[in-house]
Design an enzyme around this catalytic site. Structure first.
Site, PDB file in Angstrom:
ATOM      1  CB  CYS A 254     -16.866  14.388 -20.112  1.00 47.71           C
ATOM      2  SG  CYS A 254     -15.604  15.617 -20.553  1.00 47.71           S
ATOM      3  CG  HIS A 302     -14.492  14.510 -16.428  1.00 51.57           C
ATOM      4  ND1 HIS A 302     -14.638  13.693 -17.533  1.00 51.57           N
ATOM      5  CD2 HIS A 302     -15.462  14.118 -15.554  1.00 51.57           C
ATOM      6  CE1 HIS A 302     -15.631  12.839 -17.329  1.00 51.57           C
ATOM      7  NE2 HIS A 302     -16.154  13.093 -16.145  1.00 51.57           N
ATOM      8  CG  HIS A 314     -19.290  11.176 -15.037  1.00 51.95           C
ATOM      9  ND1 HIS A 314     -17.920  11.172 -14.918  1.00 51.95           N
ATOM     10  CD2 HIS A 314     -19.713  10.048 -14.402  1.00 51.95           C
ATOM     11  CE1 HIS A 314     -17.525  10.109 -14.248  1.00 51.95           C
ATOM     12  NE2 HIS A 314     -18.592   9.415 -13.915  1.00 51.95           N
TER      13      HIS A 314
END
Length: 340
Positions: A254, A302, A314
């Site tokens: 990520c 994240h 993402h």
């Protein structure tokens, strides 16, 4: 009439059929699938947190090594300057000795031009005093630099030891990811689709609640030139797989994705989501604009790139690829701006 062997074979076949039916029912049971999904989320979330810690430790080690290198270079430069000035001072002393080592008062009395002698004596004295002052200052600076270098080197050793300890955690991360992937692989195809449907439905529900607050009417719709470049680069990464610890060009985790798309836009940001959250400028969600980064979960484990219209790009987790998703599909911690 059936023989004893036939009856035994029939019993085995029936038992196998019941076992298969029971297994299918277990996987098809919505409660069981929900539990599987919860376990997968926990495994991937824990792996994400540990990944950022490991990557962050690597960044700290690299930064400290760079600092130690710079301090060592400054110590060396100071040593060279001290050596040069010491040599000059020694040469001046030897020259004075060759000239008889007369004190300035006697040189003044014997000189044919007393004014000239006085000027020379004054300049010589000032030069000697300046040299002594510079050498004193450089000596103090050298000792200070040596102390700072020793402190930084000590911190580097501690960081390297910490990162070695995290190598064990790194192996655990891989085991957790492997366990999650094995758990998913054991699901029949219909159950995998249902698992994805559950994920998608939860994301839609969360997004609907978020949009219902009227937030999209407040959020900015125009990206900066750098933000547009970051979004364009992120769009070109769609479909590339998530790989733990990867930062392109063929796969990403990520924060590997967010750091690289902003690097492509000419802005260098921290490598991990935790450091991106800690070091980049925070902006209120309602002041967000395309190109900003949305950080998720309480541990900042994240991160995603906001692209506008309530959507993000993402790299979700192992087994998934870089994708477009609703911005509120996960618990939002906050928003940071790389090009503040």
């Amino acid at each position: 009439m059936r023989t004893q062997g036939q009856r035994a074979a029939t019993a085995v076949a029936l038992a196998c059929a019941l076992t298969a039916t029971t297994q299918q029912a277990a996987y098809a049971d919505p409660e069981t699938l929900t539990e599987v999904r919860a376990r997968l989320e926990r495994l991937y979330h824990d792996a994400g947190v540990a990944t950022d810690k490991y990557n962050g430790a690597g960044e700290k080690v690299a930064a400290r090594k760079k600092q130690v290198g710079k301090l060592n270079a400054r110590v060396d430069a100071t040593e060279e300057e001290l050596t040069r000035l010491t040599s000059l001072a020694g040469a001046a002393a030897r020259a004075q000795y060759r000239n008889g080592g007369f004190p300035a008062e006697l040189q003044f009395a014997l000189a044919p031009d007393p004014g000239h002698a006085l000027d020379n004596a004054g300049r010589s004295l000032r030069a000697q005093e300046t040299t002594r002052d510079v050498m004193t200052g450089l000596t103090a600076a050298r000792e200070n630099l040596r102390a700072r270098t020793a402190e930084a080197a000590g911190e580097l050793k501690r960081l390297e030891a910490s990162r070695r300890e995290m190598a064990a955690e790194r192996r655990k991360i891989k085991r957790d990811i492997a366990a999650a992937e094995l758990l998913e692989s054991r699901l029949a195809e219909p159950e995998r689709r249902r698992l994805t449907d559950l994920d998608d439905q939860e994301a839609r529900d969360a997004q609907a609640k978020w949009v219902a607050t009227g937030i999209l009417k407040k959020i900015g719709t125009k990206a900066t030139p750098a933000g547009r470049k970051a979004i364009a680069h992120a769009t070109r990464q769609l479909g590339k797989p998530y790989v733990w610890g990867a930062e392109g060009p063929d796969s990403f985790d990520c924060s590997g994705l967010t750091s690289q798309v902003w690097l492509a836009a000419g802005v260098r940001i921290p490598r991990t989501s935790q450091e991106q959250w800690r070091r980049l400028k925070h902006v209120p969600v309602e002041k967000m604009r395309p190109g900003d980064l949305i950080v998720y979960f309480s541990g900042a484990s994240h991160v995603a790139l906001y692209i506008g219209d309530g959507q993000i790009i993402h790299s979700p987790r192992p087994g998934r690829s870089v994708t477009v998703a609703p911005a509120a599909s996960m618990a939002i911690l906050g928003v940071v701006r790389p090009d503040a």
